[in-house]
Scaffold this motif. Structure first.
Motif, PDB file in Angstrom:
ATOM      1  N   ALA A  11       0.774  -1.397  -0.145  1.00  0.00           N
ATOM      2  CA  ALA A  11       0.254  -0.029   0.093  1.00  0.00           C
ATOM      3  C   ALA A  11       0.796   1.254   0.087  1.00  0.00           C
ATOM      4  O   ALA A  11       0.658   2.385  -0.947  1.00  0.00           O
ATOM      5  CB  ALA A  11      -0.952   0.066   1.176  1.00  0.00           C
ATOM      6  N   LYS A  12       1.983   1.408   0.649  1.00  0.00           N
ATOM      7  CA  LYS A  12       2.927   2.534   1.033  1.00  0.00           C
ATOM      8  C   LYS A  12       3.378   2.510  -0.308  1.00  0.00           C
ATOM      9  O   LYS A  12       3.738   3.827  -0.811  1.00  0.00           O
ATOM     10  CB  LYS A  12       3.609   2.334   2.090  1.00  0.00           C
ATOM     11  CG  LYS A  12       3.233   2.537   3.431  1.00  0.00           C
ATOM     12  CD  LYS A  12       4.046   2.462   4.418  1.00  0.00           C
ATOM     13  CE  LYS A  12       3.544   2.856   5.982  1.00  0.00           C
ATOM     14  NZ  LYS A  12       4.327   3.449   6.867  1.00  0.00           N
ATOM     15  N   ILE A  53     -13.297   8.780  10.775  1.00  0.00           N
ATOM     16  CA  ILE A  53     -13.966   7.532   9.838  1.00  0.00           C
ATOM     17  C   ILE A  53     -13.008   6.403   9.996  1.00  0.00           C
ATOM     18  O   ILE A  53     -11.970   6.292   9.379  1.00  0.00           O
ATOM     19  CB  ILE A  53     -14.073   8.217   8.276  1.00  0.00           C
ATOM     20  CG1 ILE A  53     -14.887   9.429   8.248  1.00  0.00           C
ATOM     21  CG2 ILE A  53     -14.947   6.969   7.717  1.00  0.00           C
ATOM     22  CD1 ILE A  53     -15.068   9.620   6.735  1.00  0.00           C
ATOM     23  N   PRO A  54     -13.383   5.632  11.041  1.00  0.00           N
ATOM     24  CA  PRO A  54     -12.566   4.309  11.114  1.00  0.00           C
ATOM     25  C   PRO A  54     -12.448   3.612  10.145  1.00  0.00           C
ATOM     26  O   PRO A  54     -13.214   3.451   9.102  1.00  0.00           O
ATOM     27  CB  PRO A  54     -13.307   3.708  12.332  1.00  0.00           C
ATOM     28  CG  PRO A  54     -14.081   4.757  13.110  1.00  0.00           C
ATOM     29  CD  PRO A  54     -14.580   5.738  11.928  1.00  0.00           C
ATOM     30  N   ARG A  55     -11.310   2.979   9.911  1.00  0.00           N
ATOM     31  CA  ARG A  55     -10.610   2.262   8.864  1.00  0.00           C
ATOM     32  C   ARG A  55     -11.939   1.229   8.464  1.00  0.00           C
ATOM     33  O   ARG A  55     -12.264   1.081   7.283  1.00  0.00           O
ATOM     34  CB  ARG A  55      -9.449   1.493   9.160  1.00  0.00           C
ATOM     35  CG  ARG A  55      -8.968   0.360   7.869  1.00  0.00           C
ATOM     36  CD  ARG A  55      -8.750   1.275   6.709  1.00  0.00           C
ATOM     37  NE  ARG A  55      -8.685   0.208   5.552  1.00  0.00           N
ATOM     38  CZ  ARG A  55      -9.634  -0.045   4.646  1.00  0.00           C
ATOM     39  NH1 ARG A  55     -10.631   0.586   4.756  1.00  0.00           N
ATOM     40  NH2 ARG A  55      -9.566  -0.901   3.938  1.00  0.00           N
ATOM     41  N   GLY A  56     -12.280   0.412   9.425  1.00  0.00           N
ATOM     42  CA  GLY A  56     -13.379  -0.600   9.023  1.00  0.00           C
ATOM     43  C   GLY A  56     -14.700   0.155   8.420  1.00  0.00           C
ATOM     44  O   GLY A  56     -15.464  -0.712   8.037  1.00  0.00           O
ATOM     45  N   MET A  57     -14.863   1.259   8.603  1.00  0.00           N
ATOM     46  CA  MET A  57     -16.122   2.078   8.006  1.00  0.00           C
ATOM     47  C   MET A  57     -15.990   2.890   6.719  1.00  0.00           C
ATOM     48  O   MET A  57     -16.960   3.549   6.290  1.00  0.00           O
ATOM     49  CB  MET A  57     -16.828   2.807   9.104  1.00  0.00           C
ATOM     50  CG  MET A  57     -17.316   1.957  10.216  1.00  0.00           C
ATOM     51  SD  MET A  57     -18.401   0.728   9.832  1.00  0.00           S
ATOM     52  CE  MET A  57     -19.892   1.481   9.216  1.00  0.00           C
ATOM     53  N   LEU A  87      -3.329   1.734   3.776  1.00  0.00           N
ATOM     54  CA  LEU A  87      -4.610   0.840   3.420  1.00  0.00           C
ATOM     55  C   LEU A  87      -5.685   1.598   3.167  1.00  0.00           C
ATOM     56  O   LEU A  87      -6.327   1.141   1.994  1.00  0.00           O
ATOM     57  CB  LEU A  87      -4.787  -0.407   4.586  1.00  0.00           C
ATOM     58  CG  LEU A  87      -3.678  -1.303   4.654  1.00  0.00           C
ATOM     59  CD1 LEU A  87      -3.733  -1.984   6.082  1.00  0.00           C
ATOM     60  CD2 LEU A  87      -3.141  -2.163   3.377  1.00  0.00           C
ATOM     61  N   ALA A  88      -6.172   2.527   3.911  1.00  0.00           N
ATOM     62  CA  ALA A  88      -7.376   3.316   3.476  1.00  0.00           C
ATOM     63  C   ALA A  88      -7.346   3.970   2.130  1.00  0.00           C
ATOM     64  O   ALA A  88      -7.978   4.284   1.402  1.00  0.00           O
ATOM     65  CB  ALA A  88      -7.583   4.079   4.732  1.00  0.00           C
ATOM     66  N   ALA A  89      -5.863   4.718   2.206  1.00  0.00           N
ATOM     67  CA  ALA A  89      -5.609   5.394   0.879  1.00  0.00           C
ATOM     68  C   ALA A  89      -5.871   4.625  -0.368  1.00  0.00           C
ATOM     69  O   ALA A  89      -6.249   4.964  -1.363  1.00  0.00           O
ATOM     70  CB  ALA A  89      -4.489   6.192   1.041  1.00  0.00           C
ATOM     71  N   ARG A 101      -3.862  11.419   0.001  1.00  0.00           N
ATOM     72  CA  ARG A 101      -2.431  11.317   0.544  1.00  0.00           C
ATOM     73  C   ARG A 101      -2.523  10.694   1.769  1.00  0.00           C
ATOM     74  O   ARG A 101      -3.736  10.954   2.660  1.00  0.00           O
ATOM     75  CB  ARG A 101      -1.789  12.598   0.457  1.00  0.00           C
ATOM     76  CG  ARG A 101      -1.824  13.344  -0.993  1.00  0.00           C
ATOM     77  CD  ARG A 101      -1.416  14.659  -0.914  1.00  0.00           C
ATOM     78  NE  ARG A 101      -0.079  14.761  -1.110  1.00  0.00           N
ATOM     79  CZ  ARG A 101       0.680  15.716  -0.788  1.00  0.00           C
ATOM     80  NH1 ARG A 101       0.157  17.003  -0.679  1.00  0.00           N
ATOM     81  NH2 ARG A 101       1.991  15.785  -0.982  1.00  0.00           N
ATOM     82  N   SER A 102      -1.572  10.208   2.360  1.00  0.00           N
ATOM     83  CA  SER A 102      -1.493   9.649   3.606  1.00  0.00           C
ATOM     84  C   SER A 102      -0.078  10.506   4.518  1.00  0.00           C
ATOM     85  O   SER A 102       0.751  10.908   3.684  1.00  0.00           O
ATOM     86  CB  SER A 102      -1.172   8.361   3.876  1.00  0.00           C
ATOM     87  OG  SER A 102      -0.352   7.807   3.765  1.00  0.00           O
TER      88      SER A 102
END
Length: 126
Positions: A11-12, A53-57, A87-89, A101-102
């Motif tokens: 992901a990175k 916004i939690p990763r799981g949602m 992972l979210a990005a 961006r992260s």
């Protein structure tokens, strides 16, 4: 078989990580700053102006919020140390978002650099 570390590393390699020294400028330029940690982590301290916004949602919230529908939305994401944010990005990129961006090092790096930290205040019952 891949491990969580393998997934984060991949992901990175796909996402644009912002160095902590450039994070404040990126946040000023962003349409939204998303904290993908859990609610208790957010409550303990977060980047000022961030939305939880939690990763799981994430995918569900993005799909259900018309104000977040634009695929050109400028989003900056972070988590504790940057793994969940990467992972979210990637998930947002897979959904068609083009300006995601992260923050490298996540909230831990932000706080360690002495950047502003917001904490919700509890009401006084006195």
């Amino acid at each position: 078989m891949k491990t969580a570390h393998d997934l984060v590393t991949a992901a990175k390699a796909r996402v644009d990580e912002i160095a902590i020294d450039d994070a404040e400028a990126a946040i000023r330029d962003a349409d939204i700053v998303i904290d993908v940690r859990e609610a208790d982590e957010f409550a303990a301290g977060h980047v000022p102006g961030a939305v939880l916004i939690p990763r799981g949602m994430l995918e569900f919230r993005l799909s259900g919020a018309p104000e977040l529908a634009s695929r050109t939305l400028k989003a900056v994401l972070y988590c504790k140390t940057s793994g969940r944010a990467a992972l979210a990005a990637c998930a947002m990129q897979d959904m068609g978002y083009t300006n995601v961006r992260s923050i490298a090092g996540g909230f831990d790096a932000w706080a360690a650099a002495g950047k502003a930290v917001a904490q919700p205040s509890l009401p006084s019952f006195e």
